[in-house]
Design an enzyme around this catalytic site. Structure first.
Site, PDB file in Angstrom:
ATOM      1  N   GLU A 136       0.879  -1.422   0.070  1.00  0.00           N
ATOM      2  CA  GLU A 136       0.180   0.110  -0.035  1.00  0.00           C
ATOM      3  C   GLU A 136       0.833   1.258   0.049  1.00  0.00           C
ATOM      4  O   GLU A 136       0.629   1.926  -0.810  1.00  0.00           O
ATOM      5  CB  GLU A 136      -1.108   0.195   1.070  1.00  0.00           C
ATOM      6  CG  GLU A 136      -2.028  -0.923   1.007  1.00  0.00           C
ATOM      7  CD  GLU A 136      -3.261  -0.993   2.259  1.00  0.00           C
ATOM      8  OE1 GLU A 136      -3.508   0.156   2.604  1.00  0.00           O
ATOM      9  OE2 GLU A 136      -3.419  -1.944   2.708  1.00  0.00           O
TER      10      GLU A 136
ATOM     11  N   HIS B 212     -10.882  -0.210   0.178  1.00  0.00           N
ATOM     12  CA  HIS B 212     -11.109  -1.317   0.897  1.00  0.00           C
ATOM     13  C   HIS B 212     -12.356  -2.190   0.757  1.00  0.00           C
ATOM     14  O   HIS B 212     -12.583  -3.119   1.440  1.00  0.00           O
ATOM     15  CB  HIS B 212     -10.678  -1.226   2.598  1.00  0.00           C
ATOM     16  CG  HIS B 212      -9.235  -0.785   2.928  1.00  0.00           C
ATOM     17  ND1 HIS B 212      -8.615   0.475   2.712  1.00  0.00           N
ATOM     18  CD2 HIS B 212      -8.375  -1.546   3.421  1.00  0.00           C
ATOM     19  CE1 HIS B 212      -7.416   0.425   3.118  1.00  0.00           C
ATOM     20  NE2 HIS B 212      -7.272  -0.740   3.479  1.00  0.00           N
TER      21      HIS B 212
END
EC number: 3.4.26.1
Length: 271
Positions: free
Chosen positions: A140, A173
């Site tokens: 990420e 997400h």
């Protein structure tokens, strides 16, 4: 960010979302399949890597040597790290969690939350959870700090870029709530409010990690370490989901304090 390069935030985020969503929704479907449930993580992991992969492609194809050198420098140059910030890196999240537990007690929270959890709040059938937490932080931040945030900051003030990034990071997400045994799936099945709190908590977290990264001259390795420690600390103590709602409030207060502390930096006009 590199002034000689024209960033393309729309291309980056659109590509990252499309790749991640396709892979993660496919993985979500397979996670409930009796035939393929054992290999669904093989589909999920490339989705986790999407922010980094898209970032790498855009940097590699940029034909801008300054951009490429900057990425490599921020990834490997440990001299960028400000040693004065190390205590904050290691102690901020434990302090937030301990304060949240203390605040929960008058509302019926148990002091047993100060105990170690003894395990993780979710499971996978393919990758050890601790390793997955490290992978998540690594891939990420390689993407978010490698290209994503700079692309937003090239268009907006630090404050607006931080808010937009937090929203994008939160929405990224979303498919995980459909993946069997994932943390997001587990808490949404307990209560929709717990699930919504997870997405809301990412907004102040984005501001906090961004600020810490900037205070370390945009060191990507520092951002990875800080992100991993945040993930790890969330799993260490037996904190309840009700207390995590309080924790989100504390994180918003921390983010607000950071913005007020560095008000000039956050609201400085471009150009």
């Amino acid at each position: 960010m590199i002034s000689s390069y024209k960033y393309n935030p729309k291309l980056y985020f659109l590509s990252t979302f499309v790749v991640t969503y396709i892979l993660w929704f496919t993985g979500a479907y397979l996670s409930f399949s009796s035939t393929y449930s054992g290999i669904y993580m093989l589909i999920m992991l490339p989705g986790l890597m999407a922010p980094f992969i898209i970032s790498t492609i855009l940097i590699a194809k940029s034909k801008n040597n300054e951009l490429k050198k900057d990425f490599i420098n921020r990834l490997f140059n440990l001299k960028l790290i400000n040693l004065k910030t190390i205590p904050v890196v290691f102690l901020l999240m434990p302090a937030v969690i301990l304060l949240s537990i203390l605040l929960s007690i008058p509302f019926g929270g148990s002091i047993s939350q100060f105990q170690f959890s003894g395990g993780f709040s979710f499971s996978t059938d393919f990758v050890p959870v601790l390793f997955l937490l490290l992978l998540a932080a690594t891939f990420e931040e390689l993407g978010w700090r490698g290209y994503a945030f700079d692309s937003l900051q090239s268009r907006y003030s630090l404050f607006k870029a931080s808010i937009l990034f937090g929203i994008f990071w939160s929405l990224w997400h979303f498919p995980l709530i459909f993946v069997n045994n994932s943390y997001q799936y587990e808490i949404f099945n307990q209560s929709i409010w717990y699930g919504l709190n997870f997405f809301l908590s990412i907004l102040p977290m984005g501001i906090i990690i961004t600020w810490m990264c900037l205070k370390n001259r945009k060191s990507i390795i520092l951002a990875i370490i800080f992100h991993f420690l945040i993930n790890l600390n969330q799993e260490l103590l037996a904190i309840t989901q009700d207390t995590k709602i309080i924790e989100t409030g504390v994180l918003f207060l921390v983010a607000a304090a950071i913005i007020l502390y560095d008000k000039k930096m956050f609201f400085e006009k471009l150009g």
